[in-house]
Motif scaffolding. Structure first.
Motif, PDB file in Angstrom:
ATOM      1  N   ASN A  68      40.337  12.697  46.954  1.00 24.35           N
ATOM      2  CA  ASN A  68      39.202  13.617  46.873  1.00 24.35           C
ATOM      3  C   ASN A  68      37.996  12.985  47.565  1.00 24.35           C
ATOM      4  N   ASN A  92      41.581  16.888  48.891  1.00 26.84           N
ATOM      5  CA  ASN A  92      40.325  17.642  48.910  1.00 26.84           C
ATOM      6  C   ASN A  92      39.358  16.980  49.888  1.00 26.84           C
ATOM      7  N   ASP A 116      42.493  21.456  50.172  1.00 22.24           N
ATOM      8  CA  ASP A 116      41.166  22.017  50.445  1.00 22.24           C
ATOM      9  C   ASP A 116      40.583  21.328  51.679  1.00 22.24           C
TER      10      ASP A 116
END
Length: 285
Positions: A68, A92, A116
């Motif tokens: 992330n 992400n 994402d």
């Protein structure tokens, strides 16, 4: 001589592939760090420390399971080696300054549940290889510069719940396989260049709660089958070129009450009927 050169190139390619496969997860992350200007990240990594200490990295055993790095000032292009983090479940990279094409190698991340890449500057088409990610629940590619068409095998993502690709330049029609994605809850395709019709098979998407097709080039009749979607709470399919009649229920469900664009580029309200057997009570004039 030509055969010798060809054989050499094949051998070189094979050696490269084998080398990539033998990289440790830490070595792959180092490649990512170097390829995306890690020295200028907001939160940097100390490459001399174990990767378990690196911000945004979650490790189980010696394998990375979550990465992330959202809003961390990543620049550059993603290295193809990223697709060799085979235990990765979450990737992400939202809101960075990444560019170039989305690596097809990401299709190797079979354990991935969230991808994402939104709010970057990725270009090119959505790789068909992403449809290999059958465990994926969220695919967010919005606010990029993606072009091309939606992959024809999109329907292979049978566990997908969120599909968000708004604000790109994707064109073409919605593939037939899309209507078999029965786990979908949120579909955000607005602000692209999509065209064609919306199939009555949209009624198959029984879990759908949010449907946004706003600002595209869809044509034809708005399927009355949308009324069968009992879980649908939000819908915006306005600013397309849909025509014909719609029911009051559909018009009220749509955020902009079925405001369409005619051939002259002028906005108008679609004809609304109390039910399918009555005459229109609102004209398009």
């Amino acid at each position: 001589m030509k055969n010798i050169i060809t054989s050499f190139l094949i051998l070189l390619s094979t050696i490269t592939m084998v080398a990539n496969e033998t990289l440790t997860d830490k070595e792959i992350l180092v490649k990512l760090y170097e390829a995306t200007d890690g020295g200028h990240w907001k939160t940097k990594w100390d490459l001399n420390q174990p990767m378990t200490t690196w911000s945004g990295v979650k490790v189980v055993g010696d394998k990375v399971v979550s990465l992330n790095l959202q809003d961390n000032n990543l620049h550059g292009q993603l290295p193809v080696e990223l697709g060799n983090l085979f235990q990765l479940q979450e990737l992400n990279l939202h809101k960075n300054q990444l560019a170039g094409s989305i690596p097809t190698s990401l299709g190797n991340l079979k354990e991935l549940k969230l991808l994402d890449l939104s709010f970057n500057s990725f270009s090119g088409a959505i790789p068909a290889s992403l449809c290999n990610l059958t465990n994926l629940k969220k695919l967010e590619l919005y606010m990029n510069r993606l072009t091309g068409v939606l992959p024809t095998n999109l329907g292979d993502l049978q566990n997908l719940e969120t599909f968000a690709v708004f604000n790109n330049e994707i064109e073409g029609t919605i593939p037939a396989s899309f209507y078999q994605m029965k786990s979908l809850k949120t579909v955000l395709l607005n602000s692209n260049k999509l065209s064609g019709t919306l199939s009555p098979d949209v009624a198959n998407l029984t879990q759908l709660t949010n449907l946004s097709l706003f600002e595209n080039n869809f044509q034809g009749q708005v399927p009355l089958a949308i009324e069968k979607l009992n879980n649908l709470k939000e819908m915006n399919i306005s600013y397309n070129k849909f025509n014909g009649l719609v029911t009051q229920k559909l018009a009220m469900l749509d955020t902009l009450n079925m405001t369409m664009i005619n051939e002259q580029g002028v906005a108008y309200l679609m004809n609304v009927v109390v039910d399918v057997d009555t005459r229109p009570i609102v004209s398009e004039e």
